[in-house]
Design a protein around this motif. Structure first.
Motif, PDB file in Angstrom:
ATOM      1  N   VAL A  46       0.823  -1.211   0.000  1.00 53.06           N
ATOM      2  CA  VAL A  46       0.000   0.000   0.000  1.00 53.06           C
ATOM      3  C   VAL A  46       0.860   1.264   0.000  1.00 53.06           C
ATOM      4  O   VAL A  46       0.572   2.209  -0.723  1.00 53.06           O
ATOM      5  CB  VAL A  46      -0.967   0.014   1.208  1.00 53.06           C
ATOM      6  N   PHE A  47       1.911   1.278   0.795  1.00 53.77           N
ATOM      7  CA  PHE A  47       2.768   2.458   0.945  1.00 53.77           C
ATOM      8  C   PHE A  47       4.111   2.209   0.278  1.00 53.77           C
ATOM      9  O   PHE A  47       4.891   1.374   0.746  1.00 53.77           O
ATOM     10  CB  PHE A  47       2.980   2.777   2.425  1.00 53.77           C
ATOM     11  N   ASP A  48       4.388   2.928  -0.793  1.00 54.83           N
ATOM     12  CA  ASP A  48       5.683   2.816  -1.462  1.00 54.83           C
ATOM     13  C   ASP A  48       6.804   3.199  -0.507  1.00 54.83           C
ATOM     14  O   ASP A  48       6.702   4.197   0.222  1.00 54.83           O
ATOM     15  CB  ASP A  48       5.747   3.729  -2.691  1.00 54.83           C
ATOM     16  N   GLY A  49       7.872   2.417  -0.519  1.00 60.73           N
ATOM     17  CA  GLY A  49       9.044   2.727   0.287  1.00 60.73           C
ATOM     18  C   GLY A  49       9.025   2.153   1.685  1.00 60.73           C
ATOM     19  O   GLY A  49      10.043   2.187   2.370  1.00 60.73           O
ATOM     20  N   PHE A  50       7.896   1.643   2.140  1.00 62.76           N
ATOM     21  CA  PHE A  50       7.839   1.028   3.461  1.00 62.76           C
ATOM     22  C   PHE A  50       8.309  -0.418   3.343  1.00 62.76           C
ATOM     23  O   PHE A  50       7.802  -1.178   2.507  1.00 62.76           O
ATOM     24  CB  PHE A  50       6.415   1.044   4.021  1.00 62.76           C
ATOM     25  N   THR A  51       9.267  -0.798   4.165  1.00 61.26           N
ATOM     26  CA  THR A  51       9.740  -2.187   4.213  1.00 61.26           C
ATOM     27  C   THR A  51       9.648  -2.644   5.662  1.00 61.26           C
ATOM     28  O   THR A  51      10.404  -2.186   6.514  1.00 61.26           O
ATOM     29  CB  THR A  51      11.182  -2.310   3.699  1.00 61.26           C
ATOM     30  N   LEU A  52       8.698  -3.518   5.914  1.00 57.44           N
ATOM     31  CA  LEU A  52       8.358  -3.923   7.271  1.00 57.44           C
ATOM     32  C   LEU A  52       8.834  -5.341   7.554  1.00 57.44           C
ATOM     33  O   LEU A  52       9.204  -6.082   6.637  1.00 57.44           O
ATOM     34  CB  LEU A  52       6.844  -3.823   7.458  1.00 57.44           C
ATOM     35  N   ASP A  61      -0.583  -3.690   6.259  1.00 60.91           N
ATOM     36  CA  ASP A  61      -1.274  -3.578   4.974  1.00 60.91           C
ATOM     37  C   ASP A  61      -2.770  -3.833   5.101  1.00 60.91           C
ATOM     38  O   ASP A  61      -3.573  -3.195   4.413  1.00 60.91           O
ATOM     39  CB  ASP A  61      -0.648  -4.523   3.947  1.00 60.91           C
ATOM     40  N   THR A  62      -3.162  -4.744   5.975  1.00 57.09           N
ATOM     41  CA  THR A  62      -4.595  -4.997   6.182  1.00 57.09           C
ATOM     42  C   THR A  62      -5.291  -3.736   6.693  1.00 57.09           C
ATOM     43  O   THR A  62      -6.364  -3.361   6.205  1.00 57.09           O
ATOM     44  CB  THR A  62      -4.806  -6.163   7.169  1.00 57.09           C
ATOM     45  N   LEU A  63      -4.676  -3.073   7.655  1.00 58.95           N
ATOM     46  CA  LEU A  63      -5.264  -1.831   8.168  1.00 58.95           C
ATOM     47  C   LEU A  63      -5.254  -0.744   7.092  1.00 58.95           C
ATOM     48  O   LEU A  63      -6.244  -0.028   6.909  1.00 58.95           O
ATOM     49  CB  LEU A  63      -4.503  -1.352   9.397  1.00 58.95           C
TER      50      LEU A  63
END
Length: 198
Positions: A46-52, A61-63
């Motif tokens: 969903v958010f580009d650049g986020f690596t969790l 991502d579900t939220l």
């Protein structure tokens, strides 16, 4: 039916920013609250650049996929430099801002609401359609809790004591009971998902 929830990073001592939060430096000295967004190896869908981390990514991502509109308070809006005057904290959802002061010029994705928390949440719900409304900022969350309009709270609790900053929750007129839905330990953060009991 559309729900209202918040999912913010918070220190163990209850702060959502560190000291000296201000425009252009929105977390003050509390930048560690956001480290878990970038210290894993699983890219967000969903958010580009986020690596969790593998533990955080599915929950995050579900939220994020639930969000149809965001609602922020004025301090959050200003400290985030108005999200570029046409941006929003979510890559696709519009932003509503609750304030009793005039705002700078806003773009098509931003709407100022000056008539109170109930009207702001109603407007955000209408825009969200069959998705949910995400609240940003301790003041806005507290006002929505006072009005009985919050369905879920997610505390992304980071293992740090900041010692000062802006608190997640401000004073409430009465106790609010919560039911734990899930507790997910992950590297650098524990995700605590609660349902508000009415």
């Amino acid at each position: 039916m559309s729900k209202v929830f918040t999912a913010m990073s918070v220190s163990v001592d209850g702060f959502v920013t560190g000291r000296d939060a201000r425009p252009g430096h929105g977390l003050g000295d509390g930048g560690a609250l956001f480290d878990w967004f970038f210290t894993g190896d699983v890219p967000s869908h969903v958010f580009d650049g986020f690596t969790l981390s593998a533990a955080s990514a599915p929950l995050f991502d579900t939220l994020a996929q639930r969000v149809g509109a965001s609602l922020a308070g004025r301090k959050t809006y200003d400290d985030s430099e108005q999200f570029g005057n046409d941006g929003a904290p979510h890559p696709t959802a519009p932003l509503f801002v609750l304030s009793h002061r005039p705002a700078p010029e806003m773009g098509a994705r931003q709407t100022l609401v000056t008539t109170g928390i109930e009207e702001a949440i109603a407007a955000a719900k209408e825009a969200a359609g069959d998705k949910d409304v995400a609240l940003m900022g301790g003041g806005i969350v507290t006002e929505a809790l006072k009005a009985g309009l919050v369905d879920e709270l997610v505390l992304n609790q980071v293992p740090i004591l900041l010692g000062a900053g802006r608190p997640f929750f401000q004073e409430l007129p009465a106790h609010i009971q919560l039911r734990l839905i899930a507790a997910v330990p992950a590297p650098g953060v524990t995700h605590l998902h609660y349902e508000v009991q009415r």
